[in-house]
Design a protein around this motif. Structure first.
Motif, short mmCIF file in Angstrom:
data_model
loop_
_atom_site.label_atom_id
_atom_site.label_comp_id
_atom_site.label_asym_id
_atom_site.label_seq_id
_atom_site.Cartn_x
_atom_site.Cartn_y
_atom_site.Cartn_z
N GLY A 111 0.77 -1.23 0.00
CA GLY A 111 0.00 0.00 0.00
C GLY A 111 0.81 1.28 0.00
N VAL A 112 2.11 1.17 -0.18
CA VAL A 112 2.97 2.36 -0.23
C VAL A 112 2.95 2.91 -1.65
N LEU A 113 2.68 4.19 -1.79
CA LEU A 113 2.68 4.82 -3.10
C LEU A 113 4.12 5.13 -3.50
N VAL A 114 4.53 4.57 -4.62
CA VAL A 114 5.88 4.78 -5.12
C VAL A 114 5.76 5.41 -6.51
N LYS A 115 6.34 6.58 -6.66
CA LYS A 115 6.30 7.27 -7.95
C LYS A 115 7.72 7.53 -8.40
N ASP A 116 8.10 6.88 -9.48
CA ASP A 116 9.44 7.02 -10.05
C ASP A 116 10.52 6.68 -9.01
N GLY A 117 10.24 5.67 -8.20
CA GLY A 117 11.22 5.22 -7.20
C GLY A 117 11.26 6.05 -5.94
N ARG A 118 10.31 6.95 -5.78
CA ARG A 118 10.30 7.86 -4.62
C ARG A 118 9.02 7.67 -3.82
N ILE A 119 9.16 7.79 -2.49
CA ILE A 119 8.05 7.66 -1.56
C ILE A 119 7.97 8.94 -0.74
N LYS A 120 6.75 9.43 -0.51
CA LYS A 120 6.58 10.62 0.32
C LYS A 120 6.84 10.25 1.77
N LEU A 121 7.92 10.75 2.32
CA LEU A 121 8.24 10.47 3.72
C LEU A 121 7.14 10.99 4.64
N SER A 122 6.57 12.15 4.31
CA SER A 122 5.54 12.73 5.17
C SER A 122 4.33 11.82 5.30
N GLN A 123 4.12 10.95 4.32
CA GLN A 123 2.96 10.08 4.34
C GLN A 123 3.26 8.67 4.85
N PHE A 124 4.45 8.14 4.57
CA PHE A 124 4.72 6.73 4.85
C PHE A 124 5.87 6.46 5.82
N GLU A 125 6.53 7.51 6.31
CA GLU A 125 7.67 7.27 7.20
C GLU A 125 7.21 6.74 8.56
N TRP A 126 7.88 5.68 9.00
CA TRP A 126 7.63 5.10 10.31
C TRP A 126 8.24 6.02 11.36
N LYS A 127 7.44 6.43 12.32
CA LYS A 127 7.90 7.30 13.39
C LYS A 127 7.53 6.67 14.73
N PRO A 128 8.35 5.71 15.17
CA PRO A 128 8.02 5.06 16.44
C PRO A 128 8.20 6.02 17.61
N ASP A 129 7.34 5.87 18.60
CA ASP A 129 7.54 6.71 19.78
C ASP A 129 8.62 6.08 20.65
N MET A 130 9.12 6.85 21.56
CA MET A 130 10.23 6.41 22.40
C MET A 130 9.87 5.16 23.20
N ALA A 131 8.65 5.08 23.68
CA ALA A 131 8.25 3.90 24.46
C ALA A 131 8.33 2.63 23.62
N THR A 132 7.91 2.70 22.38
CA THR A 132 7.99 1.55 21.48
C THR A 132 9.43 1.10 21.34
N LEU A 133 10.32 2.04 21.11
CA LEU A 133 11.73 1.69 20.92
C LEU A 133 12.35 1.14 22.19
N VAL A 134 12.11 1.79 23.30
CA VAL A 134 12.74 1.38 24.55
C VAL A 134 12.22 0.02 25.03
N LEU A 135 10.92 -0.17 24.96
CA LEU A 135 10.33 -1.41 25.49
C LEU A 135 10.47 -2.60 24.56
N ALA A 136 10.58 -2.37 23.27
CA ALA A 136 10.59 -3.48 22.32
C ALA A 136 11.98 -3.98 21.98
N MET A 137 13.01 -3.22 22.31
CA MET A 137 14.35 -3.63 21.93
C MET A 137 15.09 -4.25 23.10
N PRO A 138 15.81 -5.33 22.83
CA PRO A 138 16.53 -6.02 23.90
C PRO A 138 17.89 -5.41 24.22
N PHE A 139 18.12 -4.18 23.86
CA PHE A 139 19.42 -3.56 24.14
C PHE A 139 19.24 -2.17 24.69
#
Length: 134
Positions: A106-134
């Motif tokens: 479902g990612v829109l790709v136009k000429d090999g480019r993706i709109k970061l503003s629409q599809f960029e993953w922006k995990p919150d700090m809690a997701t990163l801290v709690l989900a990573m084993p390091f």
């Protein structure tokens, strides 16, 4: 809840990552971060390096993905350059495969480019801290 318990609950974390050593290597950190990117979203090599605690190591992310064991089945196609472009040369099989995989999610790709503003993953700090084993 410890990070191991949380990882077992996350369906998008590949089983192969559950066996990471207690003190993961830089490559293992990158693999873990890439495994967390949800379907339909993307991240850049640089952001992944930052999330893994390796700022300025975007090229290392590319190397780590190339060297990942095949049993990890990482969603490598969700990683693009900092401008939101597929990093492979146009008209190559790798470029076409990455574009096809992204479009199928479902990612829109136009000429090999993706709109970061629409599809960029922006995990919150809690997701990163709690989900990573390091």
């Amino acid at each position: 809840m410890d990070s191991t318990g949380l990882n077992e609950q996350l369906p998008h974390i590949d089983d192969g990552l559950q066996s990471l050593s207690p003190k993961p290597s830089p490559k293992e950190k990158i693999w873990h971060i890439v495994a967390m990117i949800p379907k339909g979203q993307i991240s850049s090599y640089g952001k992944i390096a930052d999330y893994a605690g390796l700022p300025g190591r975007a090229r290392f992310v590319s190397t780590a993905l190339k060297q990942a064991p095949s049993n990890l089945t990482l969603p490598w196609h969700r990683v693009v350059n900092s401008q939101g472009k597929i990093a492979f040369e146009k008209h190559t099989p790798a470029f076409r495969e990455q574009m096809q995989r992204l479009v199928m999610e479902g990612v829109l790709v136009k000429d090999g480019r993706i709109k970061l503003s629409q599809f960029e993953w922006k995990p919150d700090m809690a997701t990163l801290v709690l989900a990573m084993p390091f």
